[in-house]
Design a protein around this motif. Sequence first.
Motif, PDB file in Angstrom:
ATOM      1  N   THR A  52      -1.523   5.384  -1.115  1.00 52.19           N
ATOM      2  CA  THR A  52      -1.729   5.840   0.151  1.00 52.19           C
ATOM      3  C   THR A  52      -3.316   5.802   0.635  1.00 52.19           C
ATOM      4  O   THR A  52      -4.186   5.664  -0.278  1.00 52.19           O
ATOM      5  CB  THR A  52      -1.542   7.430   0.164  1.00 52.19           C
ATOM      6  N   GLU A  53      -3.327   5.117   1.662  1.00 45.87           N
ATOM      7  CA  GLU A  53      -4.886   4.687   2.087  1.00 45.87           C
ATOM      8  C   GLU A  53      -5.915   5.829   2.327  1.00 45.87           C
ATOM      9  O   GLU A  53      -5.316   6.840   3.095  1.00 45.87           O
ATOM     10  CB  GLU A  53      -4.591   3.897   3.267  1.00 45.87           C
ATOM     11  N   LYS A  54      -7.020   5.554   1.636  1.00 46.21           N
ATOM     12  CA  LYS A  54      -8.026   6.625   2.021  1.00 46.21           C
ATOM     13  C   LYS A  54      -8.499   6.584   3.128  1.00 46.21           C
ATOM     14  O   LYS A  54      -8.613   5.627   3.902  1.00 46.21           O
ATOM     15  CB  LYS A  54      -8.768   6.731   0.658  1.00 46.21           C
ATOM     16  N   ASN A  55      -9.197   7.652   3.573  1.00 46.37           N
ATOM     17  CA  ASN A  55      -9.995   7.467   4.844  1.00 46.37           C
ATOM     18  C   ASN A  55     -11.493   7.181   4.317  1.00 46.37           C
ATOM     19  O   ASN A  55     -12.329   7.779   3.858  1.00 46.37           O
ATOM     20  CB  ASN A  55      -9.972   9.024   5.478  1.00 46.37           C
ATOM     21  N   ASN A  98      -3.181  -4.488  -0.501  1.00 44.26           N
ATOM     22  CA  ASN A  98      -2.684  -3.908  -1.724  1.00 44.26           C
ATOM     23  C   ASN A  98      -3.410  -4.274  -2.806  1.00 44.26           C
ATOM     24  O   ASN A  98      -3.866  -3.477  -3.699  1.00 44.26           O
ATOM     25  CB  ASN A  98      -1.189  -4.095  -1.754  1.00 44.26           C
ATOM     26  N   ALA A  99      -3.828  -5.657  -2.743  1.00 44.26           N
ATOM     27  CA  ALA A  99      -4.705  -6.083  -3.906  1.00 44.26           C
ATOM     28  C   ALA A  99      -6.022  -5.606  -3.954  1.00 44.26           C
ATOM     29  O   ALA A  99      -6.899  -5.489  -5.217  1.00 44.26           O
ATOM     30  CB  ALA A  99      -4.865  -7.747  -3.744  1.00 44.26           C
ATOM     31  N   SER A 100      -6.523  -5.097  -2.674  1.00 40.90           N
ATOM     32  CA  SER A 100      -8.213  -4.571  -2.807  1.00 40.90           C
ATOM     33  C   SER A 100      -7.949  -3.408  -3.173  1.00 40.90           C
ATOM     34  O   SER A 100      -8.681  -2.733  -4.111  1.00 40.90           O
ATOM     35  CB  SER A 100      -8.649  -4.457  -1.292  1.00 40.90           C
ATOM     36  N   ASN A 101      -6.892  -2.621  -3.252  1.00 38.50           N
ATOM     37  CA  ASN A 101      -6.578  -1.209  -3.649  1.00 38.50           C
ATOM     38  C   ASN A 101      -6.515  -1.093  -5.057  1.00 38.50           C
ATOM     39  O   ASN A 101      -6.899  -0.277  -5.980  1.00 38.50           O
ATOM     40  CB  ASN A 101      -5.521  -0.370  -2.840  1.00 38.50           C
ATOM     41  N   PHE A 102      -5.906  -2.275  -5.548  1.00 37.53           N
ATOM     42  CA  PHE A 102      -5.669  -2.402  -6.752  1.00 37.53           C
ATOM     43  C   PHE A 102      -7.076  -2.508  -7.750  1.00 37.53           C
ATOM     44  O   PHE A 102      -7.238  -1.867  -8.678  1.00 37.53           O
ATOM     45  CB  PHE A 102      -5.034  -3.727  -7.243  1.00 37.53           C
ATOM     46  N   ILE A 103      -7.968  -3.210  -7.033  1.00 37.58           N
ATOM     47  CA  ILE A 103      -9.240  -3.356  -7.561  1.00 37.58           C
ATOM     48  C   ILE A 103     -10.020  -1.946  -7.704  1.00 37.58           C
ATOM     49  O   ILE A 103     -10.744  -1.553  -8.582  1.00 37.58           O
ATOM     50  CB  ILE A 103     -10.293  -4.323  -6.857  1.00 37.58           C
ATOM     51  N   ILE A 104      -9.807  -1.473  -6.475  1.00 38.08           N
ATOM     52  CA  ILE A 104     -10.670  -0.072  -6.155  1.00 38.08           C
ATOM     53  C   ILE A 104     -10.109   0.864  -7.284  1.00 38.08           C
ATOM     54  O   ILE A 104     -11.080   1.601  -8.082  1.00 38.08           O
ATOM     55  CB  ILE A 104     -10.268   0.582  -4.921  1.00 38.08           C
ATOM     56  N   VAL A 105      -8.856   1.085  -7.641  1.00 35.73           N
ATOM     57  CA  VAL A 105      -8.268   2.170  -8.524  1.00 35.73           C
ATOM     58  C   VAL A 105      -8.669   1.677 -10.040  1.00 35.73           C
ATOM     59  O   VAL A 105      -8.944   2.513 -10.745  1.00 35.73           O
ATOM     60  CB  VAL A 105      -6.964   2.195  -8.256  1.00 35.73           C
ATOM     61  N   LYS A 141     -14.596  -1.608   1.520  1.00 37.04           N
ATOM     62  CA  LYS A 141     -13.866  -0.331   1.654  1.00 37.04           C
ATOM     63  C   LYS A 141     -14.745   0.829   1.128  1.00 37.04           C
ATOM     64  O   LYS A 141     -14.904   1.796   1.721  1.00 37.04           O
ATOM     65  CB  LYS A 141     -12.465  -0.424   1.067  1.00 37.04           C
ATOM     66  N   PHE A 142     -14.905   0.276  -0.340  1.00 40.41           N
ATOM     67  CA  PHE A 142     -15.657   1.301  -1.064  1.00 40.41           C
ATOM     68  C   PHE A 142     -17.346   1.318  -0.476  1.00 40.41           C
ATOM     69  O   PHE A 142     -18.002   2.345  -1.419  1.00 40.41           O
ATOM     70  CB  PHE A 142     -15.687   0.974  -2.537  1.00 40.41           C
TER      71      PHE A 142
END
Length: 487
Positions: free
Chosen positions: A126-129, A34-41, A71-72
């Motif tokens: 929602t997790e991206k592909n 979740n923390a990694s997705n926070f950084i991505i967004v 991820k990115f």
Amino acid sequence: MNFIESFLKVVKDKPKNKCIILKNSIITYEELNNASNFIIVNIFDSKKINFCLILNNKSLEGYASMIACLKFGIPYACIDPDIKKEDYQKINLKYKPDLVIDTLNTKIKDKKKVLIKKINKNFNITEKNYSIKKDNVAYIIFTSGSTGFPKGVCISHKNIESFNKWAKKKFKVNSKDIFTQINPIYFDNSVFDFFISLMNGASICPLESKNTNNLFSCLEYFHNKKCTIWFSVPSILIFLINLNLIKKKYFEFYKFIIFGGEGFPKKKLAKLYKKIKKTKLINVYGPSECTCISNTKHVRIEDIEDKNNFVSIGNVTANLKYELISKKKYGKNKELVLKGPGVGLGYFKDKRLTKKKFFLNKNGTLCFKTGDLVKKENGKLYFQGRVDNQIKYLGNRIEIEDIESRINEIDTVLENCIYFKNLNNEDNKLICFVVTKNIKNIKNKIYKKLPKSMKPKEIIILKKLPKNPNGKIDRNKIIINYDKNYQ
């Protein structure tokens, strides 16, 4: 599976499993994701980023930034938060990062810097592909080498995938394992700690570099957390041995004690072996250019009793192969060349150096010239020194590491370093810097231990040898200090 596929599988199957065991908190796999997705967004989505620097202090923010980059598809490099201004400028000017992530508000000034003050570990989207190309650069690790200028080693997602496939089997990694991370996050050894734990649902127990000064506290800390896999440079274990801190109770949970990055004097290694017989001791070797580890040797009693050799660096890992290059100037020794899917992509923004060290063989396999000299004896490989550390002294070709190893066999010697002062004439000289428990007769002991061709012209006794942030002896600093103070 690549790193992200492996990591997200654990997030899906075991979201509440312990992932990062910090001093005062535990981060689960779900929370780190979740923390990694926070950084991505909040940071990545609006920017075009080809290369990212992370001033990383082994915090949730630091680890989440690494996961986000992976991820990115952004190549990243972790650097020391306490990096000197001039060293940062060297990296910044040559490698030109598009983004600098700061996880603890350092003094580094850069318009591209983004400070992550607080991160949301409950940021659920929602997790991206994520489409990760295996041949793309995953991370860059800086190694100064002999020049003192940072070289950026490029390691691909495919390299990591290959490394994990071998390491998981070799060290029997499972979700119950807890890896120590005494290694600085910007140091090559941390690659093993980070990737092999998180790709297999295990936990990682980080230790900030400032806390490594109190190694007794470290032992207790890791023991209380029930760590099962230790990996460090030998210097840390040698220091514990010298302080008589190797106690069975501190090592009862470890399956493996892994060490590598420099030589381990046999007398010191024997003391460690006798204290913790139930734990497997693994000597490892490997350049950063070949994904952290390329050779392993399970240390047994016969290895310690063999007084004629260093401990073998063992067999090449299953994700690599090797060949030996002979040259007259190397004598009986040969240069080790590694090849296969563990070999990295080359040096970041340095085509000249990449061409010099990396090449394709006749079969189209990528190869790396390590610059390390080895000998093969009874099917085993033994490290003999560096191509660039082989010197000609009094008409003899000798290895600096060989001299240091012999001196380390003296009971009272804690550590030593040899400096070859090359004056291109008959005044060339060897200088020995030594740290000893007892200075009485130490010079005579050193002279008796060495043949004439290896005897130093000067022996300088110090209270301690300077170390770089990785825990290794800082040879460059020793040379500078000598030239400044002893000329």
